[in-house]
Motif scaffolding. Structure first.
Motif, mmCIF file in Angstrom:
data_model
loop_
_atom_site.group_PDB
_atom_site.id
_atom_site.type_symbol
_atom_site.label_atom_id
_atom_site.label_comp_id
_atom_site.label_asym_id
_atom_site.label_seq_id
_atom_site.Cartn_x
_atom_site.Cartn_y
_atom_site.Cartn_z
ATOM 1 N N HIS A 1 0.510 -1.615 -0.214
ATOM 2 C CA HIS A 1 0.449 0.047 -0.214
ATOM 3 C C HIS A 1 0.959 1.426 -0.005
ATOM 4 C CE1 HIS A 1 -3.764 1.374 1.604
ATOM 5 N NE2 HIS A 1 -3.553 3.129 0.929
ATOM 6 N N LYS B 1 -8.501 -1.373 -6.893
ATOM 7 C CA LYS B 1 -8.934 -0.797 -4.540
ATOM 8 C C LYS B 1 -9.733 -0.256 -5.038
ATOM 9 C CE LYS B 1 -7.682 1.375 -1.137
ATOM 10 N NZ LYS B 1 -6.772 2.711 -0.730
ATOM 11 N N TYR C 1 -12.997 2.946 -2.800
ATOM 12 C CA TYR C 1 -13.074 3.288 -1.765
ATOM 13 C C TYR C 1 -13.948 3.504 -1.357
ATOM 14 C CZ TYR C 1 -7.858 4.653 -2.609
ATOM 15 O OH TYR C 1 -6.714 4.688 -3.093
ATOM 16 N N HIS D 1 -10.982 0.990 1.584
ATOM 17 C CA HIS D 1 -10.832 1.917 2.401
ATOM 18 C C HIS D 1 -12.062 1.523 3.380
ATOM 19 C CE1 HIS D 1 -8.895 6.085 3.233
ATOM 20 N NE2 HIS D 1 -10.280 5.707 3.900
ATOM 21 N N HIS E 1 -5.648 -0.671 6.289
ATOM 22 C CA HIS E 1 -5.400 0.300 7.782
ATOM 23 C C HIS E 1 -6.119 0.085 8.200
ATOM 24 C CE1 HIS E 1 -7.702 2.908 4.664
ATOM 25 N NE2 HIS E 1 -6.642 2.944 3.539
ATOM 26 N N ASP F 1 1.284 2.384 3.893
ATOM 27 C CA ASP F 1 0.171 3.716 3.564
ATOM 28 C C ASP F 1 0.810 5.042 2.909
ATOM 29 O OD1 ASP F 1 -1.716 5.015 2.046
ATOM 30 O OD2 ASP F 1 -3.407 5.097 4.468
HETATM 31 ZN ZN ZN Z 1 -7.021 4.612 2.657
#
Ligand code: ZN
Ligand code: DOR
Ligand code: ZN
Ligand code: ZN
Length: 356
Positions: free
Chosen positions: A10, A95, A97, A129, A153, A225
């Motif tokens: 990440h 990915k 979000y 995320h 995360h 991250d």
């Molecule tokens: Zn993120």
């Protein structure tokens, strides 16, 4: 002491569109300096990486600049529901979000969430995320669509406890934690400064941090991250969220090991073995990091390769230091110097339109 090269699943390389913060050269140099020999790059660039053209743009930059091995994530959008899946083999994964952060990739429509979970091949990684209630939704979607999902995360006690419960039920979720959520809390905001402390997820309470340490067995990966923004931006009017992390992560883990809070095996499991399995990454032959686990030194952003020029760990006393890095048989970093050419890093996925 010798460890395998670390894998950071990440990182934000910022190219295309944010090269004043970082590019594929400065970012992968920072990776090597931190003992990281493979990075997976996030798609919230400018423009975002959501189709074959933007994927090709990011991969072309990486091909000429990267000094460590890499792959590039595709971003889930409301306009690429079916097209995205055709690009899966050429990406690190998808990915998604589910919550607002830096960039324009937030998916507002919950129907898009389900459809992306359904359409993206279950053989390719899918990362989200997702904070708080969105995290619970992501876990439900993993169960409903019966596909592996990686939760980025994690920062809260409530989140790690939910993940523990999901894993105990056999739901196919894995998760990662960042060094800043393991080593910093809200109590550090006044020292770091309000603008510089902006990060998503936000720094949490000391009880949240403790819960992560208490539930280490449910944390699959450490991921930085690495999200560089310049000091001018962090200290300006609308500070963007994000911390650099590539060059401080391994020293922080080694310091925790010196203090007896982690073992070297804990570090390698979460920084090499598990990321390799979860993201289907190849082994890197003859690749290792020489470490002095006893070296005591002071971390300073002045001596880093990232372009952002600051660190939330400025002035930290570290125990344990990267001495050299060997990638595929060649010394690529030694005594603070990068000793390899731009573009010597390899894309670990198949070539997209001849861009390897
Ligand atoms: Zn993120
Ligand atoms: O703090 C953050 N910064 N969190 C994210 O999710 C995105 C990242 C960035 O790209 O700057
Ligand atoms: Zn990120
Ligand atoms: Zn695999």
């Amino acid at each position: 002491m010798r460890t395998p090269g670390l894998i950071d699943p990440h990182v934000h390389m910022r190219e295309p569109g944010g090269e004043h913060k970082e590019d594929w050269e400065s970012g992968t140099r920072a990776a090597l300096a931190g003992g990281v020999t493979m990075v997976l790059a996030m798609p919230n660039t400018k423009p975002s990486v959501t189709d074959s053209d933007t994927l090709a743009t990011a991969l072309s930059a990486a091909r000429t600049k990267a000094v460590c091995d890499y792959a590039q994530f595709l971003g889930a959008g409301s306009g690429n529901l079916t097209k995205a899946a055709t690009l899966a083999p050429f990406t690190a994964g998808l990915k998604m979000y589910l919550d607002q952060t830096f960039g324009t990739l937030k998916l507002n429509n919950m129907e898009d969430w389900l459809n992306h979970f359904r359409n993206w091949p279950s053989s390719s990684p899918l990362c989200v995320h997702a904070e708080g209630p969105s995290l619970a939704t992501a876990i439900l979607l993993a169960e409903l669509t019966n596909r592996p999902v990686h939760l980025c995360h994690i920062s809260l006690r409530s989140e790690i406890l939910l993940i523990k419960a999901a894993k105990e039920r056999g739901i196919p979720v894995t998760c990662e934690v960042t060094p800043h959520h393991l080593f910093l809390s809200q109590d550090d905001v006044s020292t770091i400064g309000p603008g510089r402390s902006e990060v998503r997820p936000m720094l949490a309470s000391r009880a949240d941090v403790q819960a992560l340490w208490d539930n280490l067995e449910y944390i699959d990966c450490f991921a930085t991250d690495h999200a560089p923004h310049t000091l001018q931006e962090k200290d300006g009017e609308n500070p963007p969220p994000g911390f650099p992390g590539l060059e401080s992560a391994l020293p922080l883990y080694l310091t925790a090991a010196a203090e007896g809070r982690l073992t070297i095996d804990d570090i390698i499991t979460r920084s090499v073995t598990n990321p390799r399995r979860i993201f289907h990454l190849p082994e890197q032959p003859d690749t290792f990091v020489e470490i002095d686990p006893q070296a005591r030194w002071t971390f300073s952003a002045a001596n880093t390769y990232t372009r952002c020029g600051w660190s939330p760990f400025e002035g930290y006393t570290m125990t344990g230091r990267v001495i050299s890095v060997t990638l595929r048989g060649k010394v690529v970093y030694q005594d603070g110097k990068i000793t390899t050419k731009s573009g010597s890093g390899q894309n670990i996925r198949p070539a997209l339109n001849g861009i390897q």
